[in-house]
Design an enzyme around this catalytic site. Structure first.
Site, PDB file in Angstrom:
ATOM      1  N   GLU A 116       0.821  -1.205   0.000  1.00 46.92           N
ATOM      2  CA  GLU A 116       0.000   0.000   0.000  1.00 46.92           C
ATOM      3  C   GLU A 116       0.860   1.263   0.000  1.00 46.92           C
ATOM      4  OE1 GLU A 116      -4.055  -1.621   2.074  1.00 46.92           O
ATOM      5  OE2 GLU A 116      -2.629  -0.590   3.347  1.00 46.92           O
ATOM      6  N   CYS A 129       3.510   8.380   1.338  1.00 43.47           N
ATOM      7  CA  CYS A 129       4.058   7.383   2.259  1.00 43.47           C
ATOM      8  C   CYS A 129       4.281   6.096   1.461  1.00 43.47           C
ATOM      9  CB  CYS A 129       3.079   7.172   3.407  1.00 43.47           C
ATOM     10  SG  CYS A 129       3.645   5.957   4.594  1.00 43.47           S
ATOM     11  N   CYS A 136       6.555  -7.454   6.902  1.00 45.15           N
ATOM     12  CA  CYS A 136       7.663  -6.915   7.688  1.00 45.15           C
ATOM     13  C   CYS A 136       8.152  -8.008   8.627  1.00 45.15           C
ATOM     14  CB  CYS A 136       7.197  -5.703   8.491  1.00 45.15           C
ATOM     15  SG  CYS A 136       8.547  -4.837   9.317  1.00 45.15           S
ATOM     16  N   CYS A 140       6.396  -5.217  15.302  1.00 51.70           N
ATOM     17  CA  CYS A 140       6.089  -4.211  16.320  1.00 51.70           C
ATOM     18  C   CYS A 140       4.625  -4.432  16.720  1.00 51.70           C
ATOM     19  CB  CYS A 140       6.284  -2.803  15.772  1.00 51.70           C
ATOM     20  SG  CYS A 140       7.977  -2.498  15.248  1.00 51.70           S
ATOM     21  N   CYS A 143       1.636  -2.241  15.434  1.00 53.84           N
ATOM     22  CA  CYS A 143       1.572  -1.939  14.004  1.00 53.84           C
ATOM     23  C   CYS A 143       0.860  -3.052  13.241  1.00 53.84           C
ATOM     24  CB  CYS A 143       2.997  -1.763  13.478  1.00 53.84           C
ATOM     25  SG  CYS A 143       3.085  -1.686  11.687  1.00 53.84           S
ATOM     26  N   CYS A 367      -1.388   5.885   9.948  1.00 52.39           N
ATOM     27  CA  CYS A 367      -0.128   5.249  10.250  1.00 52.39           C
ATOM     28  C   CYS A 367      -0.292   4.015  11.112  1.00 52.39           C
ATOM     29  CB  CYS A 367       0.726   6.245  10.996  1.00 52.39           C
ATOM     30  SG  CYS A 367       2.340   5.644  11.104  1.00 52.39           S
TER      31      CYS A 367
END
Ligand code: SF4
Length: 406
Positions: A116, A129, A136, A140, A143, A367
């Site tokens: 995205e 962004c 990933c 985290c 996230c 975010c």
């Protein structure tokens, strides 16, 4: 496709750049790759540099996707180019437009993987962004992207393509320098950019090239979760602004919410920040700090943040990010009063600490909310989802945009 009919070894990996019909996709090639590709199709040696310069201009400055539009390239060379190459964007699977002007693109690459990209217009700028990986590795806990496994790194072409797609959608090519709507880039989308260093570097060099997209390095920010060994390299070799996902001021808390802290402690991360090439008061390092209720948002945390920034003499500002909820998260956003108190304490310590304005939350573009449909659920996610079934759901009003990922 044979890109070297004259028998030379191809220097470009055909795996990453071959389009569906087997032709080489020029998007994402740097100048040297482009010259080699053009030399490889039999363009006379004397013309290679000039032709590569022309193609470069059309691809990266004018945004064309057809060789027919390259009006200053001779007809026979255009025909050769079209025979061997394409200029292809990945597919936009879905474009969502927020009430506040934020645009989110779900992009599908040639192998079916997706990532995205989000465009956020503000009064004086437009920020894109950009993602660097599908998924990933870092998990985290706050996230959404961190709930995906890493599927793969994006190629340089796939990173540059996110910029091209946004410029297409914003109709920005007609007036490539004056009529810019994408004025800034943040490498804060899906993935840890410093774990895909070479491709990110190559992509940003293409984007910064003065005869191409021409975005100044001062308008590009790379956000890392604190991959210490590559931070100095980033400053030296790419020279862009640095943002660090900090999110906690004590190692125990940071290690809990960001497992990478077990590898690179706060002290190591902050030392690397102090040594970041090019950081000074006019070019401060940004610390991203997601406000998680009862986790990292106390007055004492705010005071400790000030102490740490002073201790390491960091030219820094802090972005306070009201936490953006996503399905299955175990966290809540801090109370608004507490976010303001936290901000006040940091400001009183002489450090800028703005609270990020909520953006794009109606389309899950905020975010920490990015996650493509090509996800593969990790064990951590499955465990979290199971636990969340027993937990109360977040209110939509808790959400807000800020920058967390990367
Ligand atoms: S915050 Fe960044 S590094 Fe951490 S899991 Fe999300 S995308 Fe990965």
């Amino acid at each position: 496709m044979q890109i070297t009919p004259n028998g030379h070894e191809p220097i470009i990996s055909p795996r990453v750049n071959l389009a569906a019909e087997g032709k080489l996709n020029l998007l994402g090639l740097d100048r040297e790759d482009l010259k080699a590709a053009i030399a490889g199709i039999g363009v006379p040696e004397k013309q290679v540099k000039m032709r590569a310069g022309q193609v470069w201009h059309w691809v990266y400055h004018r945004g064309v996707t057809s060789f027919d539009d390259m009006s200053n390239v001779s007809k026979d060379v255009r025909a050769k180019l079209a025979e061997h190459f394409v200029i292809e964007r990945p597919q936009i699977v879905e474009a969502q437009y927020s009430n506040d002007g934020t645009r989110k693109y779900l992009i599908r690459f040639a192998d079916g993987n997706e990532a995205e990209t989000v465009y956020i217009p503000e009064e004086d700028r437009g920020t894109l962004c950009v993602s660097s990986q599908v998924g990933c590795t870092l998990n985290c806990k706050f996230c959404h992207t961190g709930t995906m496994r890493l599927v793969r790194n994006l190629t340089a072409g796939e990173i540059v393509a996110q910029m091209m797609i946004a410029r297409d959608d914003l109709d920005e090519w007609k007036n490539p320098t004056e009529g810019r709507r994408v004025t800034n880039i943040v490498m804060m989308g899906m993935g840890e950019p410093l774990y895909n260093f070479d491709n990110v570097k190559k992509a940003l060099e293409i984007i910064m090239d003065e005869e191409g997209i021409q975005l100044s390095r001062r308008r590009i920010t790379l956000s890392t979760s604190g991959v210490v060994p590559h931070m100095e390299r980033c400053g030296k070799e790419i020279g862009v602004n640095l943002a660090v996902s900090l999110h906690a001021v004590r190692d125990d808390v940071r290690s809990d919410i960001m497992p990478i802290n077990k590898k690179y402690s706060l002290e190591q991360v902050l030392t690397a920040c102090a040594n970041y090439p090019g950081a000074h008061n006019a070019r401060r390092i940004t610390f991203e700090y997601a406000m998680l209720k009862g986790v990292n948002d106390s007055d004492a945390d705010a005071r400790e943040l000030v102490r740490l920034i002073r201790k390491y003499k960091l030219p820094a500002k802090v972005n306070l990010i009201p936490f953006n909820p996503w399905p299955g998260t175990e966290y809540q956003c801090s109370d608004w009063d507490q976010i303001q108190r936290f901000s006040d304490i940091v400001y009183e310590g002489g450090i800028s600490a703005p609270i990020r304005t909520p953006r794009g939350r109606d389309i899950m573009a905020a975010c920490g909310q990015l996650k493509s449909a090509s996800e593969k659920k990790s064990k951590a996610q499955l465990a979290r989802e199971a636990a969340a079934n027993d937990a109360p759901h977040m209110e939509a009003s808790d959400s807000a945009l800020g920058w967390v990922t990367g």
